[in-house]
Design a protein around this motif. Structure first.
Motif, short mmCIF file in Angstrom:
data_model
loop_
_atom_site.label_atom_id
_atom_site.label_comp_id
_atom_site.label_asym_id
_atom_site.label_seq_id
_atom_site.Cartn_x
_atom_site.Cartn_y
_atom_site.Cartn_z
N LYS A 169 0.81 -1.22 0.00
CA LYS A 169 0.00 0.00 0.00
C LYS A 169 0.84 1.26 0.00
CE LYS A 169 -3.93 -2.12 2.39
NZ LYS A 169 -3.38 -3.49 2.37
N CYS A 170 2.09 1.16 0.48
CA CYS A 170 2.98 2.32 0.55
C CYS A 170 4.34 1.91 -0.04
CB CYS A 170 3.14 2.78 1.99
SG CYS A 170 4.35 4.11 2.22
N PHE A 171 4.78 2.64 -1.06
CA PHE A 171 6.05 2.32 -1.72
C PHE A 171 6.85 3.60 -1.92
CE2 PHE A 171 8.45 1.23 -5.76
CZ PHE A 171 9.39 0.45 -5.11
N ARG A 172 8.11 3.57 -1.48
CA ARG A 172 9.01 4.70 -1.67
C ARG A 172 10.29 4.20 -2.34
NH1 ARG A 172 7.88 4.86 3.95
NH2 ARG A 172 5.99 6.06 4.40
N LEU A 173 10.65 4.81 -3.45
CA LEU A 173 11.88 4.49 -4.15
C LEU A 173 12.55 5.80 -4.51
CD1 LEU A 173 13.68 2.28 -5.48
CD2 LEU A 173 12.36 2.63 -7.58
N ASN A 174 13.52 6.21 -3.69
CA ASN A 174 14.12 7.53 -3.82
C ASN A 174 15.58 7.43 -4.26
OD1 ASN A 174 11.74 8.85 -2.78
ND2 ASN A 174 12.33 8.11 -0.76
N GLU A 175 15.95 8.33 -5.19
CA GLU A 175 17.31 8.36 -5.71
C GLU A 175 18.01 9.62 -5.26
OE1 GLU A 175 17.47 7.57 -9.88
OE2 GLU A 175 15.82 6.13 -9.81
N ARG A 176 19.32 9.52 -5.14
CA ARG A 176 20.09 10.61 -4.54
C ARG A 176 20.49 11.70 -5.52
NH1 ARG A 176 25.24 9.37 -0.75
NH2 ARG A 176 23.78 7.73 -0.19
N TYR A 177 20.85 11.34 -6.74
CA TYR A 177 21.38 12.31 -7.69
C TYR A 177 20.32 12.69 -8.72
CZ TYR A 177 25.68 10.65 -5.64
OH TYR A 177 26.64 10.30 -4.75
N THR A 178 20.10 13.97 -8.89
CA THR A 178 19.10 14.44 -9.85
C THR A 178 19.72 15.49 -10.75
OG1 THR A 178 18.31 16.13 -8.33
CG2 THR A 178 17.20 14.00 -8.27
N LEU A 179 19.32 15.52 -12.00
CA LEU A 179 19.84 16.48 -12.98
C LEU A 179 18.68 17.18 -13.67
CD1 LEU A 179 22.59 14.30 -14.68
CD2 LEU A 179 22.96 16.11 -13.01
N GLN A 180 18.83 18.48 -13.86
CA GLN A 180 17.85 19.21 -14.65
C GLN A 180 17.97 18.80 -16.11
OE1 GLN A 180 15.50 21.08 -13.66
NE2 GLN A 180 16.04 22.41 -11.95
N MET A 181 16.93 19.03 -16.90
CA MET A 181 16.91 18.62 -18.29
C MET A 181 18.04 19.23 -19.11
SD MET A 181 14.70 16.37 -19.05
CE MET A 181 14.63 16.55 -20.82
N ASP A 182 18.47 20.46 -18.79
CA ASP A 182 19.51 21.08 -19.58
C ASP A 182 20.90 20.57 -19.23
OD1 ASP A 182 19.51 22.14 -17.07
OD2 ASP A 182 19.66 24.25 -17.68
N TYR A 183 20.97 19.58 -18.32
CA TYR A 183 22.26 19.02 -17.94
C TYR A 183 22.50 17.66 -18.57
CZ TYR A 183 24.05 22.37 -14.59
OH TYR A 183 24.59 23.49 -14.02
N ALA A 184 21.49 17.06 -19.14
CA ALA A 184 21.66 15.71 -19.67
C ALA A 184 20.78 15.50 -20.89
CB ALA A 184 21.32 14.67 -18.61
N LEU A 210 8.62 8.94 -5.20
CA LEU A 210 9.64 8.65 -6.20
C LEU A 210 10.58 9.84 -6.37
CD1 LEU A 210 7.37 7.01 -8.96
CD2 LEU A 210 8.95 5.81 -7.43
N ILE A 211 11.16 10.31 -5.30
CA ILE A 211 12.04 11.48 -5.36
C ILE A 211 13.25 11.17 -6.25
CG2 ILE A 211 13.62 12.93 -4.01
CD1 ILE A 211 11.63 12.85 -1.74
N GLY A 212 13.50 12.06 -7.21
CA GLY A 212 14.67 11.91 -8.08
C GLY A 212 14.55 10.84 -9.14
N ASN A 213 13.34 10.37 -9.44
CA ASN A 213 13.18 9.31 -10.43
C ASN A 213 13.23 9.89 -11.86
OD1 ASN A 213 11.43 7.13 -12.04
ND2 ASN A 213 12.22 6.19 -10.18
N LYS A 214 13.49 9.02 -12.84
CA LYS A 214 13.61 9.44 -14.24
C LYS A 214 12.33 9.21 -15.04
CE LYS A 214 18.57 8.38 -14.29
NZ LYS A 214 19.63 7.55 -14.92
N LEU A 215 11.23 8.91 -14.38
CA LEU A 215 10.01 8.64 -15.12
C LEU A 215 9.55 9.86 -15.92
CD1 LEU A 215 6.85 8.53 -12.82
CD2 LEU A 215 8.91 9.84 -12.28
N THR A 216 8.83 9.61 -17.01
CA THR A 216 8.31 10.66 -17.87
C THR A 216 6.81 10.81 -17.67
OG1 THR A 216 7.78 9.21 -19.73
CG2 THR A 216 10.06 9.99 -19.57
#
Length: 325
Positions: A169-184, A210-216
């Motif tokens: 019922k509760c799922f957290r999958l958080n990533e540490r490194y995030t990039l703005q679109m103009d960086y990658a 889903l903090i820092g995820n790459k989903l679209t």
């Protein structure tokens, strides 16, 4: 017949002695319930035989095991041994296990073979693999909460978890490194693997982080279409998401919604996040990269622990045998 002598008065400054071993077990269990795993194993459990017996035989004391800070204050093998001792004492009643960096594939499998958890929280566990996680999850069909924060678990892990844990019922999958679109480039930033795994295998979700995820947008749309019970959604620092009108309309039913550019000031692990948007082009960013370069290029100063000889198999290795009755 002479009358009994009057009770003697305690001398001034004298402390009344008490036999703590005679403390009622229900009162003692209530006190023990306030202690953490370390205090129970190496503190209260070694005071006297009565205390040791209660700490070792009352499984209710081990129903919820929180070792979320032990990886910072003890060696890996010691923390693993302590966790296994807690699992053994729970005798199948453990429902929650929370821990940080010391957790390994072997420890997770050990727990899954001896406990049916409802809550599992892992943070910064770089020694847990997708394969190890998938195998351990098969032992947790009753799991309702899973928190994976800053671990090396990505890709198909969501599909594996969802298939093994139908009550989630509760799922957290958080990533540490995030990039703005103009960086990658888009092909680096965009990845809906995890989002589609969630959408296809976690229909009962009520809370998703889903903090820092790459989903679209497509991945998020799929989640919203398939997770009809979702009430809380946190997609902060998911910079591949573009909140257009269609997505805003889909998200309107979510009671608690946090969007990509919202503040992370209330996030427990915010101090560990590196985001390009926070430091781009600044002196701090240059200093950080200089420090990283120094670490990986200065072999003379490097000091790495060699864990190759560490055997993760078996039980607690006798480290806590002295606590047995």
């Amino acid at each position: 017949m002479s009358s009994p002598p009057p009770p003697t008065e305690m001398a001034e400054g004298e402390v009344e002695s008490r036999d703590w071993a005679e403390m009622p077990s229900d009162a003692l269990a209530a006190v023990f319930g306030k202690l953490d795993v370390t205090d129970l194993l190496v503190g209260a459990g070694v005071v006297c035989r009565a205390w040791r017996r209660l700490a070792a035989t009352d499984p209710t004391l081990w129903r919820r095991v929180d070792m979320s800070h032990q990886g910072d204050i003890m060696e890996v093998d010691e923390a693993v041994a302590m966790a296994r001792a807690a699992v053994d004492r729970a005798a199948g009643t453990m429902e929650a296990f929370w821990a940080d960096s010391f957790v390994t594939d072997g420890l997770l499998l050990y727990i899954s073979e001896r406990a049916s958890l409802k809550s599992l929280q892992l943070s910064m566990c770089l020694n847990v693999s997708n394969e190890g996680m998938a195998e351990a999850m098969k032992g947790f069909p009753r799991l309702e909460e899973l928190d994976i924060t800053f671990c090396s678990l990505y890709g198909d892990v969501c599909a594996s978890v969802g298939k093994a844990c139908p009550e989630l019922k509760c799922f957290r999958l958080n990533e540490r490194y995030t990039l703005q679109m103009d960086y990658a480039a888009p092909d680096i930033m965009d990845d809906d693997t995890e989002a589609l795994g969630i959408a296809s295998n976690m229909p009962k979700l009520r809370e998703l982080q889903l903090i820092g995820n790459k989903l679209t947008n497509d991945g998020l749309m799929s989640i919203l279409d398939h997770c009809q019970h979702l009430e809380s959604l946190d997609i902060r620092q998911c910079y591949s998401i573009q909140m257009d009108d269609a997505l805003k309309s889909k998200c309107s039913r979510i009671r608690d919604l946090k969007l990509p550019h919202d503040s992370i000031s209330d996030f427990k692990y915010r101090a560990y996040i590196f985001s390009s948007s926070a430091f781009s082009g600044s002196d701090l960013e240059l200093d950080m990269y200089d420090d990283l370069l120094d670490v990986v290029t200065d072999d003379d100063d490097a000091d790495f622990d060699d864990m190759d000889d560490y055997d993760d198999g078996g039980s607690d290795g006798g480290m806590y045998d002295e606590f047995d009755i």
